[in-house]
Design a protein around this motif. Structure first.
Motif, mmCIF file in Angstrom:
data_model
loop_
_atom_site.group_PDB
_atom_site.id
_atom_site.type_symbol
_atom_site.label_atom_id
_atom_site.label_comp_id
_atom_site.label_asym_id
_atom_site.label_seq_id
_atom_site.Cartn_x
_atom_site.Cartn_y
_atom_site.Cartn_z
ATOM 1 N N LEU A 1 0.835 -1.217 0.000
ATOM 2 C CA LEU A 1 0.000 0.000 0.000
ATOM 3 C C LEU A 1 0.864 1.259 0.000
ATOM 4 N N VAL A 2 1.977 1.213 0.736
ATOM 5 C CA VAL A 2 2.870 2.381 0.773
ATOM 6 C C VAL A 2 3.461 2.608 -0.616
ATOM 7 N N ARG A 3 3.907 1.522 -1.253
ATOM 8 C CA ARG A 3 4.511 1.664 -2.596
ATOM 9 C C ARG A 3 3.492 2.119 -3.626
ATOM 10 N N GLU A 4 2.240 1.724 -3.422
ATOM 11 C CA GLU A 4 1.195 2.142 -4.370
ATOM 12 C C GLU A 4 0.713 3.572 -4.100
ATOM 13 N N GLY A 5 1.242 4.181 -3.051
ATOM 14 C CA GLY A 5 0.860 5.553 -2.731
ATOM 15 C C GLY A 5 -0.474 5.660 -1.993
ATOM 16 N N MET A 6 -0.976 4.519 -1.474
ATOM 17 C CA MET A 6 -2.243 4.537 -0.738
ATOM 18 C C MET A 6 -2.033 4.965 0.719
ATOM 19 N N LEU A 7 -0.837 4.771 1.233
ATOM 20 C CA LEU A 7 -0.515 5.152 2.620
ATOM 21 C C LEU A 7 0.759 5.978 2.593
ATOM 22 N N ARG A 8 0.808 6.971 3.474
ATOM 23 C CA ARG A 8 2.044 7.741 3.539
ATOM 24 C C ARG A 8 2.398 8.069 4.981
ATOM 25 N N SER A 9 3.657 8.411 5.174
ATOM 26 C CA SER A 9 4.126 8.733 6.516
ATOM 27 C C SER A 9 3.600 10.103 6.926
ATOM 28 N N VAL A 10 2.933 10.154 8.063
ATOM 29 C CA VAL A 10 2.509 11.443 8.629
ATOM 30 C C VAL A 10 3.260 11.600 9.938
ATOM 31 N N HIS A 11 4.058 12.625 10.042
ATOM 32 C CA HIS A 11 4.885 12.764 11.247
ATOM 33 C C HIS A 11 5.269 14.219 11.490
ATOM 34 N N THR A 12 5.630 14.464 12.740
ATOM 35 C CA THR A 12 6.204 15.754 13.145
ATOM 36 C C THR A 12 7.633 15.469 13.558
ATOM 37 N N SER A 13 8.584 16.132 12.914
ATOM 38 C CA SER A 13 9.998 15.888 13.247
ATOM 39 C C SER A 13 10.527 16.984 14.156
ATOM 40 N N VAL A 14 11.184 16.584 15.216
ATOM 41 C CA VAL A 14 11.899 17.517 16.086
ATOM 42 C C VAL A 14 13.380 17.171 15.936
ATOM 43 N N VAL A 15 14.178 18.151 15.615
ATOM 44 C CA VAL A 15 15.587 17.872 15.329
ATOM 45 C C VAL A 15 16.430 18.109 16.584
ATOM 46 N N GLY A 16 17.195 17.089 16.977
ATOM 47 C CA GLY A 16 18.107 17.244 18.121
ATOM 48 C C GLY A 16 17.690 16.370 19.295
ATOM 49 N N PHE A 17 18.545 15.419 19.673
ATOM 50 C CA PHE A 17 18.235 14.490 20.760
ATOM 51 C C PHE A 17 17.912 15.220 22.054
ATOM 52 N N GLU A 18 18.585 16.350 22.288
ATOM 53 C CA GLU A 18 18.391 17.079 23.544
ATOM 54 C C GLU A 18 16.975 17.636 23.656
ATOM 55 N N ARG A 19 16.240 17.628 22.546
ATOM 56 C CA ARG A 19 14.864 18.143 22.586
ATOM 57 C C ARG A 19 13.829 17.027 22.821
ATOM 58 N N THR A 20 14.313 15.809 23.125
ATOM 59 C CA THR A 20 13.387 14.680 23.333
ATOM 60 C C THR A 20 12.355 14.959 24.448
ATOM 61 N N PRO A 21 12.774 15.480 25.624
ATOM 62 C CA PRO A 21 11.765 15.739 26.664
ATOM 63 C C PRO A 21 10.681 16.721 26.199
ATOM 64 N N ASP A 22 11.116 17.759 25.508
ATOM 65 C CA ASP A 22 10.175 18.756 25.010
ATOM 66 C C ASP A 22 9.221 18.117 23.987
ATOM 67 N N ALA A 23 9.780 17.282 23.112
ATOM 68 C CA ALA A 23 8.961 16.619 22.086
ATOM 69 C C ALA A 23 7.938 15.696 22.741
ATOM 70 N N PHE A 24 8.331 15.016 23.809
ATOM 71 C CA PHE A 24 7.411 14.091 24.476
ATOM 72 C C PHE A 24 6.265 14.856 25.143
ATOM 73 N N ALA A 25 6.599 15.954 25.826
ATOM 74 C CA ALA A 25 5.548 16.775 26.464
ATOM 75 C C ALA A 25 4.627 17.365 25.399
ATOM 76 N N THR A 26 5.192 17.786 24.285
ATOM 77 C CA THR A 26 4.388 18.347 23.192
ATOM 78 C C THR A 26 3.433 17.304 22.627
ATOM 79 N N LEU A 27 3.916 16.083 22.490
ATOM 80 C CA LEU A 27 3.078 14.977 21.992
ATOM 81 C C LEU A 27 1.848 14.800 22.873
ATOM 82 N N LEU A 28 2.073 14.784 24.201
ATOM 83 C CA LEU A 28 0.949 14.540 25.110
ATOM 84 C C LEU A 28 0.003 15.719 25.172
ATOM 85 N N ALA A 29 0.513 16.903 24.846
ATOM 86 C CA ALA A 29 -0.348 18.098 24.844
ATOM 87 C C ALA A 29 -1.051 18.270 23.493
#
Ligand SMILES: NC(=O)c1ccc[n+]([C@@H]2O[C@H](COP(=O)([O-])OP(=O)(O)OC[C@H]3O[C@@H](n4cnc5c(N)ncnc54)[C@H](OP(=O)(O)O)[C@@H]3O)[C@@H](O)[C@H]2O)c1
Length: 339
Positions: A296-324
């Motif tokens: 399905l991904v190769r046929e273009g029926m499904l695609r990746s939907v994501h929010t990228s946060v750049v930088g390992f040091e921002r992991t805590p912030d990214a996790f809190a943002t996810l829950l909010a």
């Protein structure tokens, strides 16, 4: 090389905050032993459900991860040093339970190689539609939910990591899909980019909004949120409708005192099925999932939907943002060398 890791610094007292974690140096990585590899983190997928494990007895979340513990979730890693016959330096793999650490020693058997034939797919695909959240959505929507063409399906938390995969799978199987999300921007993603119907649950009572979006009722409900949205779905599920209970994000942090549906008598009158599932109990499905969803991904029926946060040091912030609710699709932290 100096390794950094994220540790639990204090137990969340209410909503999870970045300050509940600390990013700390963990020294030089140990040398891998026989059958082991040293891996570097390339991308880390964050899971809302992790919140339920952070705390001790008597705290709003947990019990599970105590102070000083390093959380773990699925990640794309790169092999730096190998003492295993199955991996060479430079190989990419998915590590299903990767500690939140920039580099780590792993048993080769823990890693799932990203096969060469997937080289044409963006790496983040392995943390979204082809990763843990995609597998969760597939298990609940396709395998257990048995979504069928022409059915009306409702997905709560539809713009999140699991939810965005669930709506795409239901649509790819020919269902009419209604999703709910907590912002107009997320509703726009669902209606515009993913091509399904959607409403903002903050714009009124969940039951009124769902009835307006699905006037003929729903046949299948995929629940990520619980609470008011579960009650609303039970109210509009058609005779012999099915509800797949994937998560209850609205009830996290209630110290085990989650609110159940007051209208569960409808299970009797409407012969409804309420089915919970834990994706970890369905590992036998993985080859089928990879085959079907990969196609399905190769046929273009499904695609990746994501929010990228750049930088390992921002992991805590990214996790809190996810829950909010600050993420669209899977929340991914990309690290030094990126995805
Ligand atoms: N059963 C399994 O095996 C399994 C496996 C993986 C995940 N899960 C569950 O699947 C669900 C989705 O996980 P995910 O990692 O993909 O997270 P996610 O959906 O990307 O993020 C969680 C979302 O929940 C919503 N939310 C948070 N607090 C809420 C509240 N009080 N009321 C209503 N909505 C709220 C927010 O979206 P809005 O902005 O739209 O409100 C937030 O973005 C979680 O419940 C998780 O525990 C289950």
């Amino acid at each position: 090389m100096t390794v950094e890791e994220v540790r639990v610094a204090r137990y969340p007292a209410g909503p999870v905050r970045a300050e509940d974690f600390e990013v700390a140096g963990a020294g030089a990585p140990p040398a891998p032993g026989d059958g082991q590899v040293l891996v570097a983190l390339r991308g880390l997928g964050l899971n809302a459900g992790m919140a339920t494990r952070i705390g001790a007895a008597g705290t709003p979340y947990g019990p599970g991860l105590t102070i000083g513990s390093v959380p773990a979730s699925d990640a794309v890693v790169e092999v730096l040093v190998s003492r295993s016959d199955t991996f060479r330096p430079g190989d990419l793999a998915v590590r299903p339970r990767s500690p939140w650490r920039t580099a780590d020693v792993a048993d080769a058997g823990e890693l799932r190689r990203i096969p060469g034939e997937s080289a044409d797919l963006p790496l983040e695909t392995h943390l979204t539609v082809l990763g843990h959240v995609g597998f969760t959505a597939y298990t609940g929507m396709v395998h257990l939910g048995r979504v069928a063409p022409a059915e009306t399906v409702y997905v709560s938390g539809a713009a999140g990591g699991v939810g965005s995969c669930a709506v795409q799978l239901a649509k790819a199987h020919g269902a009419r899909v209604v999703g709910s999300a907590g912002s107009d921007e997320k509703v726009g993603l669902l209606t515009g980019e993913l091509g399904v119907d959607a409403f903002n649950y903050r714009h009124g009572a969940a039951l009124d909004l769902l009835r307006a979006a699905a006037p003929d009722g729903i046949d299948l409900f995929f629940d990520n949120i619980g609470g008011e949205q579960l009650e609303a779905a039970l109210e509009v599920l058609n005779f012999r409708g099915r509800a797949m209970i994937c998560g209850l994000a609205s009830q996290y942090g209630t110290a085990g005192a989650a609110r159940g549906p007051a209208n569960y008598a409808r299970l009797i009158y409407r012969e409804l099925t309420l089915r919970g599932f834990a994706v970890t109990a369905h590992e036998d499905l993985r080859p089928r999932f990879e085959r079907e969803v990969g196609k399905l991904v190769r046929e273009g029926m499904l695609r990746s939907v994501h929010t990228s946060v750049v930088g390992f040091e921002r992991t805590p912030d990214a996790f809190a943002t996810l829950l909010a609710g600050g993420n669209s699709g899977r929340m991914i932290v990309t690290c030094a060398r990126g995805m």
